[in-house]
Scaffold this motif. Structure first.
Motif, PDB file in Angstrom:
ATOM      1  N   TYR A 189       0.797  -1.228   0.000  1.00 32.54           N
ATOM      2  CA  TYR A 189       0.000   0.000   0.000  1.00 32.54           C
ATOM      3  C   TYR A 189       0.830   1.278   0.000  1.00 32.54           C
ATOM      4  O   TYR A 189       0.283   2.369  -0.036  1.00 32.54           O
ATOM      5  N   LEU A 190       2.156   1.175   0.054  1.00 35.53           N
ATOM      6  CA  LEU A 190       2.926   2.403   0.140  1.00 35.53           C
ATOM      7  C   LEU A 190       2.922   3.193  -1.160  1.00 35.53           C
ATOM      8  O   LEU A 190       3.122   4.409  -1.151  1.00 35.53           O
ATOM      9  N   GLU A 191       2.672   2.522  -2.261  1.00 39.55           N
ATOM     10  CA  GLU A 191       2.626   3.259  -3.520  1.00 39.55           C
ATOM     11  C   GLU A 191       1.495   4.271  -3.500  1.00 39.55           C
ATOM     12  O   GLU A 191       1.656   5.417  -3.923  1.00 39.55           O
ATOM     13  N   SER A 192       0.335   3.856  -2.957  1.00 41.59           N
ATOM     14  CA  SER A 192      -0.794   4.777  -2.897  1.00 41.59           C
ATOM     15  C   SER A 192      -0.532   5.887  -1.895  1.00 41.59           C
ATOM     16  O   SER A 192      -0.929   7.041  -2.112  1.00 41.59           O
ATOM     17  N   ILE A 193       0.155   5.577  -0.792  1.00 42.42           N
ATOM     18  CA  ILE A 193       0.492   6.601   0.191  1.00 42.42           C
ATOM     19  C   ILE A 193       1.474   7.595  -0.413  1.00 42.42           C
ATOM     20  O   ILE A 193       1.335   8.816  -0.253  1.00 42.42           O
ATOM     21  N   GLN A 194       2.478   7.083  -1.118  1.00 43.77           N
ATOM     22  CA  GLN A 194       3.465   7.961  -1.731  1.00 43.77           C
ATOM     23  C   GLN A 194       2.808   8.843  -2.789  1.00 43.77           C
ATOM     24  O   GLN A 194       3.085  10.045  -2.877  1.00 43.77           O
ATOM     25  N   GLU A 195       1.913   8.276  -3.574  1.00 39.73           N
ATOM     26  CA  GLU A 195       1.246   9.064  -4.603  1.00 39.73           C
ATOM     27  C   GLU A 195       0.423  10.182  -3.975  1.00 39.73           C
ATOM     28  O   GLU A 195       0.437  11.329  -4.447  1.00 39.73           O
ATOM     29  N   ALA A 196      -0.303   9.848  -2.895  1.00 34.45           N
ATOM     30  CA  ALA A 196      -1.109  10.868  -2.219  1.00 34.45           C
ATOM     31  C   ALA A 196      -0.226  11.967  -1.640  1.00 34.45           C
ATOM     32  O   ALA A 196      -0.541  13.156  -1.731  1.00 34.45           O
ATOM     33  N   ALA A 197       0.887  11.567  -1.038  1.00 33.12           N
ATOM     34  CA  ALA A 197       1.798  12.559  -0.461  1.00 33.12           C
ATOM     35  C   ALA A 197       2.424  13.425  -1.540  1.00 33.12           C
ATOM     36  O   ALA A 197       2.613  14.633  -1.357  1.00 33.12           O
ATOM     37  N   ASP A 198       2.744  12.812  -2.683  1.00 36.60           N
ATOM     38  CA  ASP A 198       3.333  13.567  -3.796  1.00 36.60           C
ATOM     39  C   ASP A 198       2.341  14.572  -4.387  1.00 36.60           C
ATOM     40  O   ASP A 198       2.729  15.612  -4.903  1.00 36.60           O
ATOM     41  N   ASN A 199       1.063  14.233  -4.327  1.00 39.23           N
ATOM     42  CA  ASN A 199       0.042  15.049  -4.973  1.00 39.23           C
ATOM     43  C   ASN A 199      -0.411  16.240  -4.141  1.00 39.23           C
ATOM     44  O   ASN A 199      -1.232  17.034  -4.609  1.00 39.23           O
ATOM     45  N   ALA A 200       0.068  16.352  -2.909  1.00 39.71           N
ATOM     46  CA  ALA A 200      -0.492  17.388  -2.045  1.00 39.71           C
ATOM     47  C   ALA A 200       0.528  17.872  -1.036  1.00 39.71           C
ATOM     48  O   ALA A 200       1.563  17.256  -0.800  1.00 39.71           O
ATOM     49  N   SER A 201       0.194  18.997  -0.442  1.00 36.79           N
ATOM     50  CA  SER A 201       0.965  19.526   0.678  1.00 36.79           C
ATOM     51  C   SER A 201      -0.015  20.187   1.634  1.00 36.79           C
ATOM     52  O   SER A 201      -1.179  20.388   1.306  1.00 36.79           O
ATOM     53  N   ASN A 202       0.459  20.489   2.810  1.00 40.97           N
ATOM     54  CA  ASN A 202      -0.381  21.202   3.773  1.00 40.97           C
ATOM     55  C   ASN A 202      -0.485  22.666   3.375  1.00 40.97           C
ATOM     56  O   ASN A 202       0.501  23.287   2.987  1.00 40.97           O
ATOM     57  N   MET A 203      -1.670  23.211   3.484  1.00 38.34           N
ATOM     58  CA  MET A 203      -1.931  24.589   3.072  1.00 38.34           C
ATOM     59  C   MET A 203      -2.149  25.489   4.287  1.00 38.34           C
ATOM     60  O   MET A 203      -2.995  26.376   4.262  1.00 38.34           O
ATOM     61  N   GLY A 204      -1.435  25.240   5.343  1.00 32.11           N
ATOM     62  CA  GLY A 204      -1.558  26.062   6.537  1.00 32.11           C
ATOM     63  C   GLY A 204      -0.467  25.714   7.524  1.00 32.11           C
ATOM     64  O   GLY A 204       0.235  24.716   7.391  1.00 32.11           O
ATOM     65  N   GLU A 205      -0.323  26.555   8.533  1.00 37.15           N
ATOM     66  CA  GLU A 205       0.676  26.339   9.565  1.00 37.15           C
ATOM     67  C   GLU A 205       0.088  25.477  10.684  1.00 37.15           C
ATOM     68  O   GLU A 205      -1.084  25.624  11.054  1.00 37.15           O
ATOM     69  N   TYR A 206       0.914  24.588  11.224  1.00 41.84           N
ATOM     70  CA  TYR A 206       0.516  23.717  12.328  1.00 41.84           C
ATOM     71  C   TYR A 206       1.398  23.986  13.544  1.00 41.84           C
ATOM     72  O   TYR A 206       2.580  24.319  13.396  1.00 41.84           O
ATOM     73  N   PRO A 207       0.855  23.813  14.749  1.00 44.42           N
ATOM     74  CA  PRO A 207       1.697  23.898  15.944  1.00 44.42           C
ATOM     75  C   PRO A 207       2.787  22.839  15.914  1.00 44.42           C
ATOM     76  O   PRO A 207       2.658  21.809  15.237  1.00 44.42           O
ATOM     77  N   ASN A 208       3.847  23.078  16.651  1.00 46.03           N
ATOM     78  CA  ASN A 208       4.953  22.132  16.708  1.00 46.03           C
ATOM     79  C   ASN A 208       4.710  21.121  17.822  1.00 46.03           C
ATOM     80  O   ASN A 208       5.328  21.149  18.877  1.00 46.03           O
ATOM     81  N   SER A 209       3.764  20.220  17.590  1.00 46.60           N
ATOM     82  CA  SER A 209       3.457  19.171  18.548  1.00 46.60           C
ATOM     83  C   SER A 209       3.218  17.878  17.793  1.00 46.60           C
ATOM     84  O   SER A 209       2.899  17.894  16.600  1.00 46.60           O
ATOM     85  N   SER A 210       3.349  16.764  18.484  1.00 42.39           N
ATOM     86  CA  SER A 210       3.177  15.467  17.819  1.00 42.39           C
ATOM     87  C   SER A 210       1.756  15.306  17.306  1.00 42.39           C
ATOM     88  O   SER A 210       1.540  14.761  16.209  1.00 42.39           O
ATOM     89  N   LEU A 211       0.763  15.750  18.071  1.00 41.34           N
ATOM     90  CA  LEU A 211      -0.617  15.632  17.625  1.00 41.34           C
ATOM     91  C   LEU A 211      -0.854  16.476  16.374  1.00 41.34           C
ATOM     92  O   LEU A 211      -1.451  16.010  15.397  1.00 41.34           O
ATOM     93  N   ALA A 212      -0.379  17.712  16.401  1.00 41.61           N
ATOM     94  CA  ALA A 212      -0.572  18.595  15.250  1.00 41.61           C
ATOM     95  C   ALA A 212       0.098  18.034  14.006  1.00 41.61           C
ATOM     96  O   ALA A 212      -0.481  18.057  12.904  1.00 41.61           O
TER      97      ALA A 212
ATOM     98  N   SER B  53       0.746  14.914  13.371  1.00 39.94           N
ATOM     99  CA  SER B  53      -0.011  13.743  12.929  1.00 39.94           C
ATOM    100  C   SER B  53      -1.210  14.171  12.095  1.00 39.94           C
ATOM    101  O   SER B  53      -1.497  13.599  11.038  1.00 39.94           O
ATOM    102  N   LEU B  54      -1.934  15.185  12.575  1.00 36.70           N
ATOM    103  CA  LEU B  54      -3.094  15.673  11.832  1.00 36.70           C
ATOM    104  C   LEU B  54      -2.671  16.320  10.513  1.00 36.70           C
ATOM    105  O   LEU B  54      -3.411  16.275   9.524  1.00 36.70           O
ATOM    106  N   ALA B  55      -1.479  16.914  10.493  1.00 41.96           N
ATOM    107  CA  ALA B  55      -0.964  17.475   9.238  1.00 41.96           C
ATOM    108  C   ALA B  55      -0.774  16.367   8.203  1.00 41.96           C
ATOM    109  O   ALA B  55      -1.071  16.552   7.016  1.00 41.96           O
ATOM    110  N   VAL B  56      -0.268  15.224   8.644  1.00 35.64           N
ATOM    111  CA  VAL B  56      -0.107  14.089   7.736  1.00 35.64           C
ATOM    112  C   VAL B  56      -1.469  13.637   7.216  1.00 35.64           C
ATOM    113  O   VAL B  56      -1.645  13.377   6.020  1.00 35.64           O
ATOM    114  N   VAL B  57      -2.457  13.540   8.109  1.00 36.28           N
ATOM    115  CA  VAL B  57      -3.795  13.123   7.705  1.00 36.28           C
ATOM    116  C   VAL B  57      -4.359  14.079   6.660  1.00 36.28           C
ATOM    117  O   VAL B  57      -4.892  13.661   5.628  1.00 36.28           O
ATOM    118  N   ALA B  58      -4.232  15.389   6.909  1.00 32.46           N
ATOM    119  CA  ALA B  58      -4.751  16.379   5.958  1.00 32.46           C
ATOM    120  C   ALA B  58      -4.068  16.252   4.605  1.00 32.46           C
ATOM    121  O   ALA B  58      -4.718  16.348   3.550  1.00 32.46           O
TER     122      ALA B  58
END
Length: 549
Positions: free
Chosen positions: A263-286, A288-293
């Motif tokens: 399944y990493l090919e689909s994860i890599q493709e999704a990551a390649d196709n996008a980036s975060n469009m906002g600033e996140y706090p410098n915390s592990s939870l934030a 993690s949510l940045a990765v989800v977004a």
């Protein structure tokens, strides 16, 4: 009334280890919990491989009967679960600001009404969660009060298992509610499994996706390793090896390892196709949510994400309006705020429903160390496409169990049932099979919420516009960015670094229908991976390019 909900509210735990006064038993409980969490993070006992993503451990799962149903669901919806590990103090999160018993029992750490964010005349929210106030005001936050189950267990490990398996307090279930049926009951699904993970875990309990065969998945271990994976096409560098027989063997072994990451090919493709469009706090939870977004925006068709935040075991110096617990709650509020602001930049905010949960609440009484010990029920908070408001009754501080803590009023499986029925659209019999019983449904889910046409599946726009791959790629130091418009539109073409920070705005104006090519000069930029994003009123498209000097 739920079929499997055999209440015996006065019963409570019969074990030691829930409070500081239990001394060695408490120490042993924490050592056991920490050891199991550590092994879970490393992926011991799981079927799959280990990796890093966005700075947090990530596992991907598929091929469960439940996930199979979700993959066939006729919607484009995502559920994000935020696990608050350690036992969140619900009484100081959602506060009974008119209850004298609360203040009598918590003379040091109680939150005064005038310091609270009022959700109603008698219910307040911790002031550290001020970034959630707009969610509440806009109807995008629901609070389910006093959630729990009969015979509350106060062991971290066991209580977490109960919440993640969807079982009763006296039942031992070896599979998670989200991965209950890894029974190969659909031959076509077995022969033609999806090319994307149906669930992604970024920290948190592995039990949620556990099957009788173990966890099917991969685990990422950190942002730098995830970036390394994206740039070199695998977790392990197949080329940077010694020029000898050992190096040849090592390269071959790494190649096999890289190819085994399902399944990493689909994860890599999704990551390649996008980036975060906002600033996140410098915390592990934030983060993690940045990765989800990023994965949502990139078009990964995953239905379930689990992220986590630890530190809620506040036995000592918990604090009131300030202190350790306040900092934890502020991180939740700030991270959720950043997550939805990010999704909102592409109108994707209605795609994700986010829910918090913790293995138990804390004791009604504060202890001698100005903290709280392992307790019973606690609130669940839900964000996004919800019918905002308060649900269920807040804890009755006169109706206590044998340990002196509030008796729950809403079974946690009612929350799951509501999400499965109203968010994912499962039929009653399917939900009953997943949750193993019938439980009352609540109305906090906005089942009418939709993702705007043209930006489903990660924001990829319709055929009215198209963004081409840059040429040449890799490049040094110039490359051509091309796109086409089927009709006139306001257009923005921007370049970002791999972390989502804006590097340059190339176009920000109205363009006529037609084909366009623009030369991008990166002479003043360092080598690395960059993202370029085309934004139009119809949607957005993002692609990756590599600068090598």
């Amino acid at each position: 009334m739920c079929k499997n909900d055999h209440h015996n509210p006065k019963l409570s735990h019969d074990r030691k280890g829930a409070s500081l006064e239990d001394k060695e038993a408490h120490k042993h409980d924490h050592e056991s919990w920490s050891r199991r969490s550590f092994l879970s993070t490393l992926g011991f006992g799981a079927i799959g491989s280990s990796m890093m993503l966005g700075g947090m451990p990530v596992s991907t799962f598929a091929r469960s009967k439940f996930f199979n149903r979700l993959s066939r669901a006729d919607n484009d919806r995502v559920l994000v679960l935020i696990q608050l590990s350690g036992g969140n103090d619900g009484l100081n999160t959602i506060i009974p600001v008119e209850n004298d018993i609360y203040y009598q029992k918590r003379p040091t750490i109680g939150i005064r009404k005038q310091d609270s964010i009022l959700l109603s005349d008698d219910i307040g929210m911790h002031p550290a969660m001020s970034n959630l106030q707009p969610f509440w005001g806009d109807g995008n936050m629901a609070v389910i009060n006093n959630v729990g189950y009969s015979n509350t267990n106060r062991s971290h490990a066991r209580a977490t298992d109960i919440w993640t398996t969807g079982s009763g307090g006296g039942d031992v279930e070896n599979t998670g509610w989200a991965g209950r049926f890894l029974v190969e009951d659909n031959p076509d699904f077995i022969m033609n499994p999806p090319e994307f993970p149906l669930g992604v875990r970024i920290g948190g309990s592995a039990t949620l996706f556990q099957s009788e065969f173990g966890n099917l998945g991969v685990t990422f271990g950190g942002a730098s390793q995830f970036t390394q994976f994206l740039e070199q096409g695998g977790f392990y560098d197949e080329n940077n090896v010694p020029s000898n027989d050992f190096g040849d063997s090592l390269s071959f072994a790494r190649k096999i390892a890289n190819s085994s990451f399902k399944y990493l090919e689909s994860i890599q493709e999704a990551a390649d196709n996008a980036s975060n469009m906002g600033e996140y706090p410098n915390s592990s939870l934030a983060q993690s949510l940045a990765v989800v977004a990023r994965l949502i925006r990139g078009g990964l068709n995953t239905k379930l994400f689990l992220v986590s935040k630890g530190g809620f075991d506040t036995h000592n110096n918990q604090g009131g309006t300030d202190g350790g617990h306040a900092n934890l709650l502020a991180d939740i509020a700030n991270s959720v705020n950043a997550f939805y602001a990010d999704l909102g930049s592409d109108n994707l905010q209605n795609k994700a429903l986010t829910m918090t949960f913790s293995e138990f609440g804390r004791t009604l009484d504060e202890n001698s160390s100005n903290g709280t010990d392992h307790g019973s029920s606690a609130p669940v908070m839900v964000f996004g496409p919800v019918n905002g408001g308060l649900y269920g009754n807040h804890a009755d501080l006169t109706n206590l169990d044998n340990s002196g803590d509030p008796v729950f009023s809403t079974d946690y499986r009612s929350v799951y049932t509501s999400i499965l029925d109203d968010w994912f659209g499962l039929a009653d019999e399917e939900t009953g099979a997943v949750i193993d019983g019938s439980f009352n449904k609540l109305d906090f889910v906005d089942s009418t919420a939709t993702v705007p046409t043209g930006i489903k599946n990660g924001g990829n726009g319709p055929t009215s516009f198209k963004l081409e791959q840059n040429y040449p790629n890799p490049f040094n130091p110039t490359t051509t960015l091309s796109f086409s418009l089927a009709k006139a539109a306001d257009v923005k073409l921007r370049v970002y670094n791999i972390k989502g920070s804006l590097i340059r705005t190339i176009i920000n104006e109205r363009k006529s229908a037609g084909e366009y090519s623009i030369q991008f000069d990166a002479a003043n930029l360092p080598s690395g991976t960059y993202l370029y994003k085309l934004e139009t009123p119809s949607g957005t498209q993002t692609k990756k390019m590599t600068l090598i000097k």
